[in-house]
Scaffold this active site. Structure first.
Site, mmCIF file in Angstrom:
data_model
loop_
_atom_site.group_PDB
_atom_site.id
_atom_site.type_symbol
_atom_site.label_atom_id
_atom_site.label_comp_id
_atom_site.label_asym_id
_atom_site.label_seq_id
_atom_site.Cartn_x
_atom_site.Cartn_y
_atom_site.Cartn_z
ATOM 1 N NE ARG A 91 -4.005 1.645 2.589
ATOM 2 C CZ ARG A 91 -4.995 2.039 1.802
ATOM 3 N NH1 ARG A 91 -5.087 1.595 0.567
ATOM 4 N NH2 ARG A 91 -5.890 2.908 2.248
ATOM 5 C CB THR A 360 -10.711 -0.618 -5.297
ATOM 6 O OG1 THR A 360 -10.414 0.536 -4.516
ATOM 7 C CG2 THR A 360 -9.962 -1.784 -4.719
ATOM 8 C CB THR A 378 -7.117 0.798 -4.696
ATOM 9 O OG1 THR A 378 -8.103 1.804 -4.874
ATOM 10 C CG2 THR A 378 -6.217 1.193 -3.549
ATOM 11 C CG ASN A 380 -8.835 6.311 -2.258
ATOM 12 O OD1 ASN A 380 -9.657 5.476 -1.929
ATOM 13 N ND2 ASN A 380 -8.729 7.460 -1.628
ATOM 14 C CG ASP A 401 -8.397 5.251 1.738
ATOM 15 O OD1 ASP A 401 -9.532 5.745 1.642
ATOM 16 O OD2 ASP A 401 -8.056 4.237 1.111
ATOM 17 C CB SER A 430 -6.838 -0.247 3.266
ATOM 18 O OG SER A 430 -7.451 -0.816 2.127
ATOM 19 C CB SER A 431 -12.371 -0.914 3.075
ATOM 20 O OG SER A 431 -12.794 0.078 3.956
ATOM 21 N N GLY A 451 -14.884 -1.131 -3.880
ATOM 22 C CA GLY A 451 -16.070 -0.497 -3.285
ATOM 23 C C GLY A 451 -15.826 0.264 -2.001
ATOM 24 N N GLY A 452 -14.555 0.629 -1.678
ATOM 25 C CA GLY A 452 -14.326 1.349 -0.425
ATOM 26 C C GLY A 452 -14.866 0.523 0.730
HETATM 27 N N1 GLY Z 1 -8.823 3.012 -1.150
HETATM 28 C C1 GLY Z 1 -9.837 2.200 -0.648
HETATM 29 C C2 GLY Z 1 -9.359 1.379 0.495
HETATM 30 O O1 GLY Z 1 -8.175 1.130 0.585
HETATM 31 O O2 GLY Z 1 -10.126 1.000 1.320
#
Ligand code: GLY
Length: 569
Positions: A91, A360, A378, A380, A401, A430-431, A451-452
């Site tokens: 990341r 993403t 992603t 983002n 984020d 992050s999700s 999808g965040g």
């Molecule tokens: N950018 C979306 C996540 O990492 O959750």
């Protein structure tokens, strides 16, 4: 004969160097046709799931520019055929010159658009590290198909055109992005042959040497563009970036082992919280469509989001024992306070301005040795920060984020806590939740979603659909989904999720409701009850899942990884 014909039908080429028929069945599911096909040909060639993932990742950077990337980052979970499993975090990190209050309220947009929104990308160092450790095909052979695709061009589909059109104004604001995707301010049309010559050159350099994205001409030009555009990236940021091997978050549930990412992903904690909370309730007995099932899933996810947003972030900043967040006794005792007949409101109300983007991308791969990769990557937001490096690739807006505006919702409506404050060198929470499910020592499912925050509820629901409600792989992915986070308080739902009089029953318990067009796009591989692989591309979208034909052969021994040096060793 039939088997050979099937291989040909899938476009496999027998190189003569390998014996594809000696491999076990392979499968790949990505959000885009070229990426799936490239991954499958790497697998047919005897590549590991990691080789195929590297090739798919680079292909998506060409054909799926809204999320596929060189300028972003992600999470990879790899389970080898011998059962060893790893979580590689590549990341983005906050630049060294970042400060906690770099986004004043006056520049709310600066964390989502423009060079100041950009985190130091980890995509190429991440792919290089994964390949060095777990790949067996030559690096250049995995990057070159993407370079060729960028040079040759591909036809823009209707969906990608619509994405360009939706963001046309923002894309046109950056000269390089605009010239490529929205010349003269107009999104390129469906059917357009999109050639990306600059990106092709960059990929050629990366194919020759992955450190081309660490130092040298490509990075120097990028940093210069960032400086001119008000960004804070430096050459040292790229030189110092490191992918990190982190502990896997393993969840034992229903006789299965779920391999999930640990922080800075919230996936492991969220899934542990929800799955063990929901164990207390007889979901299978109530049934998938029952209002009690729906309400209690929403209560469980809202509570888990509250924990996520308050406590999670880059683990380097934790001043508590994060094992407490997944303490089963504590989870079970909190579960006692939840009821399917009650709506628990969030602590405070906010107005929401979330961009409902489906940025993403996720892909799932199983190789012929029995190994599997689950990878989510992603920029983002859609097209990230909507600024392009001179090397022809888009940059992320991952800085959003972080709790970039402390106390205010980010683009997904998430209000987050101090453990997710901006600090130089830290990764934002992050999700992204790539997961692998293991049953009886064998990979049973590989899945994830864009999808965040909706990634978390999508992955959870597919697991429940498959393993609690007993749905087929396709039905588990296709079934309408819902999403509830702590704030905003609505239970959002896809058409078909609330059947009959369910909506009015939920309103009776006080649950606010809101329809939503689509929640998550799952790319998955499942093993069905006969042991065959099924590659599922979510019917909400136009990705592609492919499996090789099933033959007699059993998975053969996995070859040693290449002897390339890894910066993780
Ligand atoms: N950018 C979306 C996540 O990492 O959750």
């Amino acid at each position: 004969m039939l088997f050979a014909a099937a291989l040909l039908a899938f476009g496999f080429q027998n190189t003569g160097l390998e014996e594809p028929w000696a491999l076990g069945q392979t499968a790949a599911s990505t959000a885009e046709r070229h990426a799936t096909e490239i991954a499958m040909s790497v697998l047919a060639d005897g590549g590991t799931a990691v080789d195929a993932a590297v090739a798919a990742h680079f292909a998506l950077a060409v054909t799926y520019p809204n999320a596929g990337n060189l300028g972003g980052g992600g999470f990879l979970i790899y389970r080898k055929s011998n059962g060893e499993a790893f979580f590689l975090d590549f990341r983005e990190v906050a630049p060294a010159n970042a400060t906690q209050d770099m986004y004043g309220l006056a520049q709310a947009k600066a964390s989502t658009q423009g060079w100041l929104a950009v985190g130091v990308p980890g995509a190429v160092p991440g792919m290089a590290a994964a390949h060095a450790r777990w790949g067996n095909r030559p690096w250049s052979s995995l990057v070159t198909p993407a370079a060729e695709l960028a040079a040759r061009g591909f036809r823009v589909g209707e969906r990608l055109h619509k994405r360009f059109a939706r963001y046309e104004k923002a894309l046109a604001q950056d000269p390089l992005t605009g010239a490529l995707f929205a010349p003269a301010g107009k999104a390129i049309p469906a059917g357009f042959l999109l050639k990306q010559t600059q990106l092709a050159r960059t990929l050629k350099s990366v194919a020759a040497d992955a450190t081309a994205m660490r130092r040298g001409a490509i990075i120097e030009a990028l940093v210069e563009n960032s400086r001119k555009g008000g960004g804070i990236l430096t050459l040292e940021d790229f030189e110092n970036y490191q992918p990190v091997l982190r502990p896997l978050h393993t969840i034992s549930w229903h006789g299965l082992e779920i391999l999930a990412p640990s922080a800075p992903s919230s996936g492991g904690v969220f899934l542990t919280q929800c799955l063990h909370t929901l164990e207390r309730f007889p979901l299978a007995l109530w049934g998938w469509a029952d209002p009690r099932t729906i309400q209690i899933i929403g209560e469980a996810t809202a509570a888990a989001f509250g924990i996520r947003n308050r406590w999670l972030g880059d683990p380097a900043g934790f001043d508590f024992d994060s094992a407490d967040l997944i303490d089963l006794e504590a989870i079970r005792s909190r579960a006692k306070r939840l009821s399917p007949k009650r709506y628990t409101p969030p602590q405070k109300q906010i107005s929401i301005t979330a961009d409902e983007s489906t940025e993403t991308t996720h892909f799932s791969i199983v190789d012929g040795y029995g190994g599997a990769v689950s990878l989510t990557t992603t920029l983002n937001g859609n097209f990230g920060a909507k600024v392009m490096a001179p090397g022809g690739f888009l940059m992320n807006n991952e800085m959003d984020d972080f709790a970039a505006q402390p106390g205010a919702p980010n683009q997904f409506g998430l209000v987050q806590g101090r453990y997710n404050a901006i600090r130089p060198g830290r990764r934002p929470l992050s999700s992204m939740s790539p997961v692998i499910v293991v049953r009886d020592g064998q990979v049973d499912a590989v899945l994830g979603s864009p999808g965040g925050p909706r990634i978390l509820s999508s992955v959870l629901q597919v697991l429940l659909n498959r393993y609690v409600f007993g749905m087929s792989p396709f039905a588990a992915v296709a079934a309408p989904r819902m999403h509830r986070q702590d704030l905003p308080p609505e239970l959002r739902y896809e058409e078909g999720r609330l059947r009959g009089g369910v909506a009015s029953k939920l309103r009776q318990v006080g649950q606010p409701l809101k329809p939503l067009r689509a929640i998550g796009y799952i790319s998955a591989v499942f093993r069905d009850y006969s042991g065959e692989l099924q590659a599922i591309a979510d019917p909400r979208f136009d990705g592609l899942g492919m499996v090789s034909a099933t033959g007699e052969p059993k998975p053969r021994a996995q070859p040693d990884g290449s002897k390339l040096k890894s910066n993780l060793d």
